[in-house]
Design a protein around this motif. Structure first.
Motif, short mmCIF file in Angstrom:
data_model
loop_
_atom_site.label_atom_id
_atom_site.label_comp_id
_atom_site.label_asym_id
_atom_site.label_seq_id
_atom_site.Cartn_x
_atom_site.Cartn_y
_atom_site.Cartn_z
N UNK A 1 11.67 -2.33 -8.04
CA UNK A 1 12.84 -2.67 -7.24
C UNK A 1 12.53 -3.64 -6.10
N UNK A 2 11.27 -4.05 -5.99
CA UNK A 2 10.89 -4.96 -4.91
C UNK A 2 11.33 -6.39 -5.23
N UNK A 3 11.76 -7.09 -4.20
CA UNK A 3 12.11 -8.50 -4.39
C UNK A 3 10.85 -9.34 -4.52
N UNK A 4 10.98 -10.42 -5.26
CA UNK A 4 9.90 -11.38 -5.37
C UNK A 4 10.19 -12.61 -4.50
N UNK A 5 9.21 -13.17 -3.83
CA UNK A 5 7.83 -12.69 -3.83
C UNK A 5 7.68 -11.41 -3.01
N UNK A 6 6.74 -10.58 -3.43
CA UNK A 6 6.37 -9.38 -2.68
C UNK A 6 5.44 -9.85 -1.56
N UNK B 1 3.44 -12.53 -3.54
CA UNK B 1 2.98 -12.18 -4.88
C UNK B 1 4.15 -11.89 -5.81
N UNK B 2 3.90 -12.09 -7.09
CA UNK B 2 4.82 -11.54 -8.08
C UNK B 2 4.62 -10.03 -8.13
N UNK B 3 5.57 -9.32 -8.72
CA UNK B 3 5.40 -7.88 -8.87
C UNK B 3 4.18 -7.57 -9.74
N UNK C 1 0.83 -1.21 0.00
CA UNK C 1 0.00 0.00 0.00
C UNK C 1 0.86 1.25 0.00
N UNK C 2 1.90 1.25 0.83
CA UNK C 2 2.75 2.45 0.92
C UNK C 2 3.52 2.67 -0.37
N UNK C 3 4.04 1.62 -0.96
CA UNK C 3 4.84 1.76 -2.18
C UNK C 3 4.02 2.19 -3.39
N UNK C 4 2.78 1.73 -3.46
CA UNK C 4 1.99 1.93 -4.67
C UNK C 4 1.02 3.09 -4.62
N UNK C 5 0.92 3.76 -3.47
CA UNK C 5 0.03 4.91 -3.39
C UNK C 5 -1.41 4.54 -3.11
N UNK C 6 -1.65 3.34 -2.56
CA UNK C 6 -3.02 2.98 -2.17
C UNK C 6 -3.46 3.84 -1.00
N UNK C 7 -4.76 4.08 -0.93
CA UNK C 7 -5.29 4.89 0.15
C UNK C 7 -5.15 4.15 1.47
#
Length: 293
Positions: free
Chosen positions: A269-274, A240-242, A202-208
């Motif tokens: 830049x996130x490692x998988x699995x997220x 999850x995958x990216x 949520x923080x990385x992707x801009x979710x509310x």
């Protein structure tokens, strides 16, 4: 095919709507005694919005595609099963009507229908959503349901005391209309996210973010018409995958102000699995006996 006996009302004159099956000459349609007619779209849903329609922005085709892809992989199946477990035991064996308000792609309703069938219950399902793109998917997933384009904030095109269960999974809530259409012994099931839902994703992707006091506001909005019967928490650990993480973020409100490429870039830049944890709260409400209709 949807049942011809569903308790539908014409959005123009409020007279009963009859569902007429397709013929060689035309699509299936909904018809009232005053001659107001609504033909099914080629994809199987009906658009009952008339006049100016709705001022609210529906989910886009791209957002719906991400939701369909994510929910289709079964990651949220424990939540869908929890919703079905809260609904199905409360349904009569015959003649049950289930309203999925904000049905989206229909995945949660699908689980209810499968569970109801497994228990020998006959269910007539109705799905409401403002997005025609979502209902195209829902109509394919739930061909036995009547899928209607509708604005949840407007009076529902349904008769009073005609529905045995209403489900609201991450969708707007109209308590007065839920109370009007529910039968006295009916059940309303509402699902919301809890604080910490999806964490770093949520923080990385801009979710509310989840607002403080959300549960209290929900209870306050419902108290005039409903009594809280039970609450259940559902936690789902995610790996999850990216690509799947981007779909998860994009399929919600973030998709109205960011495109999928922007969200994917924030995760590259996130490692998988997220990893994260989905945190939900399921509320079961009963109609308040002394509530005004």
């Amino acid at each position: 095919m949807p049942s011809a006996e569903l308790p539908l009302l014409c959005p123009v004159c409020s007279h009963p709507l009859e569902h007429l099956a397709a013929t060689a000459a035309r699509q299936s349609r909904l018809l009232c005694p005053n001659g107001h007619s609504f033909d099914a779209a080629r994809q199987g849903y009906f658009n009952l919005l008339v006049g100016r329609g709705s001022p609210f922005e529906p989910d886009s085709a791209a957002m719906v595609a991400s939701r369909f892809n994510f929910l289709g992989n079964g990651t949220y199946l424990p939540l869908a099963q929890a919703v079905a477990d809260a609904v199905v035991p409360n349904l009569p064996q015959e003649g049950a009507v289930v309203l999925d308000s904000g049905t989206g792609t229909g995945h949660y309703l699908r689980r209810i229908l499968d569970a109801a069938a497994a228990s020998g219950r006959e269910v007539s399902p109705i799905g409401l959503d403002i997005s025609k793109f979502a209902l195209r998917r829902a109509a394919r997933l739930n061909p036995e349901a009547l899928n209607l384009v509708w604005d949840i904030w407007q009076p529902f095109p349904l008769a009073e005391n005609s529905v045995d269960a209403v489900t609201v999974v991450f969708a707007p809530r109209n308590p007065a209309e839920f109370a009007r259409v529910l039968r006295p012994q009916g059940v309303l099931v509402v699902v919301t996210p809890r604080p910490g839902h999806l964490g770093d994703i949520a923080r990385l992707t801009g979710m509310l973010g989840i607002e403080e006091g959300k549960d209290e506001r929900l209870a306050g909005a419902m108290v005039e018409h409903f009594e809280l019967d039970a609450t259940f928490d559902v936690d789902i650990p995610l790996e999850l995958t990216r690509t799947a993480a981007a779909d998860l973020a994009f399929m919600g409100p973030a998709g109205h102000h960011l495109d999928l490429g922007q969200i994917a870039a924030r995760l590259e830049d996130s490692r998988e699995p997220v990893t994260a944890e989905a945190r939900f709260r399921l509320f079961v409400f009963r109609p308040r006996r002394n509530a005004a209709p």
